[in-house]
Scaffold this motif. Sequence first.
Motif, PDB file in Angstrom:
ATOM      1  N   PRO A 119       0.825  -1.214   0.000  1.00 13.63           N
ATOM      2  CA  PRO A 119       0.000   0.000   0.000  1.00 13.63           C
ATOM      3  C   PRO A 119       0.861   1.267   0.000  1.00 13.63           C
ATOM      4  N   PHE A 120       0.375   2.287  -0.688  1.00  9.93           N
ATOM      5  CA  PHE A 120       1.059   3.570  -0.649  1.00  9.93           C
ATOM      6  C   PHE A 120       1.161   4.042   0.790  1.00  9.93           C
ATOM      7  N   GLY A 121       2.284   4.632   1.137  1.00 13.67           N
ATOM      8  CA  GLY A 121       2.511   5.105   2.497  1.00 13.67           C
ATOM      9  C   GLY A 121       3.219   4.095   3.387  1.00 13.67           C
ATOM     10  N   THR A 122       3.359   2.837   2.912  1.00 11.64           N
ATOM     11  CA  THR A 122       4.060   1.817   3.695  1.00 11.64           C
ATOM     12  C   THR A 122       5.533   2.193   3.808  1.00 11.64           C
ATOM     13  N   ARG A 123       6.052   2.150   5.016  1.00 15.34           N
ATOM     14  CA  ARG A 123       7.482   2.426   5.239  1.00 15.34           C
ATOM     15  C   ARG A 123       8.228   1.096   5.221  1.00 15.34           C
ATOM     16  N   VAL A 124       9.365   1.094   4.523  1.00 13.61           N
ATOM     17  CA  VAL A 124      10.141  -0.126   4.330  1.00 13.61           C
ATOM     18  C   VAL A 124      11.614   0.171   4.599  1.00 13.61           C
ATOM     19  N   LYS A 125      12.232  -0.658   5.435  1.00 16.97           N
ATOM     20  CA  LYS A 125      13.671  -0.544   5.684  1.00 16.97           C
ATOM     21  C   LYS A 125      14.369  -1.489   4.711  1.00 16.97           C
ATOM     22  N   VAL A 126      15.235  -0.924   3.855  1.00 18.09           N
ATOM     23  CA  VAL A 126      15.935  -1.683   2.825  1.00 18.09           C
ATOM     24  C   VAL A 126      17.411  -1.764   3.205  1.00 18.09           C
ATOM     25  N   GLN A 161      21.965   6.011  -0.919  1.00 23.37           N
ATOM     26  CA  GLN A 161      22.198   5.870   0.520  1.00 23.37           C
ATOM     27  C   GLN A 161      22.809   4.515   0.868  1.00 23.37           C
ATOM     28  N   ILE A 162      22.579   3.503   0.009  1.00 23.50           N
ATOM     29  CA  ILE A 162      23.050   2.159   0.344  1.00 23.50           C
ATOM     30  C   ILE A 162      24.008   1.550  -0.672  1.00 23.50           C
ATOM     31  N   ALA A 163      24.082   2.114  -1.891  1.00 23.12           N
ATOM     32  CA  ALA A 163      24.948   1.519  -2.915  1.00 23.12           C
ATOM     33  C   ALA A 163      25.286   2.539  -3.999  1.00 23.12           C
ATOM     34  N   ASN A 164      26.278   2.198  -4.785  1.00 23.03           N
ATOM     35  CA  ASN A 164      26.658   3.008  -5.933  1.00 23.03           C
ATOM     36  C   ASN A 164      25.680   2.718  -7.068  1.00 23.03           C
ATOM     37  N   THR A 165      25.155   3.753  -7.693  1.00 20.55           N
ATOM     38  CA  THR A 165      24.167   3.558  -8.755  1.00 20.55           C
ATOM     39  C   THR A 165      24.740   2.827  -9.961  1.00 20.55           C
ATOM     40  N   ASP A 166      26.057   2.787 -10.099  1.00 25.16           N
ATOM     41  CA  ASP A 166      26.677   2.042 -11.199  1.00 25.16           C
ATOM     42  C   ASP A 166      26.351   0.554 -11.120  1.00 25.16           C
ATOM     43  N   LEU A 167      25.997   0.071  -9.928  1.00 22.17           N
ATOM     44  CA  LEU A 167      25.646  -1.345  -9.766  1.00 22.17           C
ATOM     45  C   LEU A 167      24.331  -1.671 -10.461  1.00 22.17           C
ATOM     46  N   GLY A 168      23.422  -0.716 -10.514  1.00 16.00           N
ATOM     47  CA  GLY A 168      22.152  -0.909 -11.208  1.00 16.00           C
ATOM     48  C   GLY A 168      21.145  -1.753 -10.455  1.00 16.00           C
ATOM     49  N   VAL A 169      21.488  -2.991 -10.190  1.00 21.05           N
ATOM     50  CA  VAL A 169      20.604  -3.933  -9.488  1.00 21.05           C
ATOM     51  C   VAL A 169      21.390  -4.539  -8.333  1.00 21.05           C
ATOM     52  N   ILE A 170      20.766  -4.565  -7.150  1.00 19.46           N
ATOM     53  CA  ILE A 170      21.434  -5.124  -5.976  1.00 19.46           C
ATOM     54  C   ILE A 170      20.490  -6.064  -5.228  1.00 19.46           C
ATOM     55  N   PRO A 171      21.034  -7.113  -4.604  1.00 19.80           N
ATOM     56  CA  PRO A 171      20.207  -7.979  -3.765  1.00 19.80           C
ATOM     57  C   PRO A 171      20.017  -7.314  -2.397  1.00 19.80           C
ATOM     58  N   VAL A 172      18.789  -7.179  -1.965  1.00 21.19           N
ATOM     59  CA  VAL A 172      18.511  -6.513  -0.693  1.00 21.19           C
ATOM     60  C   VAL A 172      17.622  -7.375   0.192  1.00 21.19           C
ATOM     61  N   GLN A 173      17.650  -7.037   1.455  1.00 20.95           N
ATOM     62  CA  GLN A 173      16.687  -7.574   2.411  1.00 20.95           C
ATOM     63  C   GLN A 173      15.816  -6.378   2.784  1.00 20.95           C
ATOM     64  N   TYR A 174      14.511  -6.585   2.859  1.00 15.26           N
ATOM     65  CA  TYR A 174      13.688  -5.469   3.287  1.00 15.26           C
ATOM     66  C   TYR A 174      12.725  -5.885   4.383  1.00 15.26           C
ATOM     67  N   GLU A 175      12.410  -4.913   5.202  1.00 15.61           N
ATOM     68  CA  GLU A 175      11.535  -5.119   6.358  1.00 15.61           C
ATOM     69  C   GLU A 175      10.419  -4.097   6.286  1.00 15.61           C
ATOM     70  N   ILE A 176       9.199  -4.576   6.346  1.00 11.85           N
ATOM     71  CA  ILE A 176       8.036  -3.684   6.319  1.00 11.85           C
ATOM     72  C   ILE A 176       7.841  -3.139   7.723  1.00 11.85           C
ATOM     73  N   LEU A 177       7.905  -1.806   7.838  1.00 10.46           N
ATOM     74  CA  LEU A 177       7.780  -1.154   9.143  1.00 10.46           C
ATOM     75  C   LEU A 177       6.356  -0.696   9.419  1.00 10.46           C
ATOM     76  N   ARG A 178       5.555  -0.563   8.392  1.00  8.53           N
ATOM     77  CA  ARG A 178       4.157  -0.097   8.432  1.00  8.53           C
ATOM     78  C   ARG A 178       4.052   1.353   8.568  1.00  8.53           C
TER      79      ARG A 178
END
Length: 133
Positions: A77-84, A116-133
């Motif tokens: 849902p729009f407005g969901t906060r997610v920690k990446v 904030q978390i990676a160099n944009t030259d990487l393009g695609v990165i594997p992440v873990q994400y947590e839904i904070l609500r």
Amino acid sequence: MNTKLVRRTAIAVTAMGLLGLTGALVVPSANASQVSTLATCNATWYGAEGEIPEGWPTASGEPFSRWALKAAHNSLPFGTRVKVTYQGRSVTVTINDRGGFGGATCLDLTYGAFTQIANTDLGVIPVQYEILR
């Protein structure tokens, strides 16, 4: 936390890994009324200079800003906060857009959030994400 529950969670996570499965995993926190949703996927970024005009409406209607800490996701849902998190670096974003993702890619971070978390030259990165609500 209940040690039996910890063992079951560890076994479930191991089994998911052995089967090559990724996706949501509900992990009980110390406070039983709080539940974190953890998932893994690939994240990309959008909003290169000149790609999308500043202020252009996102799918939620919110004006686009390439520097905002926002993200697109197909179903949250729009407005969901997610920690990446990527390689120990984290950023908290708010879902305000949708995207056409394929395969294991589930998040499209704004340029500002991705930097904030990676160099944009990487393009695609594997992440873990947590839904904070």
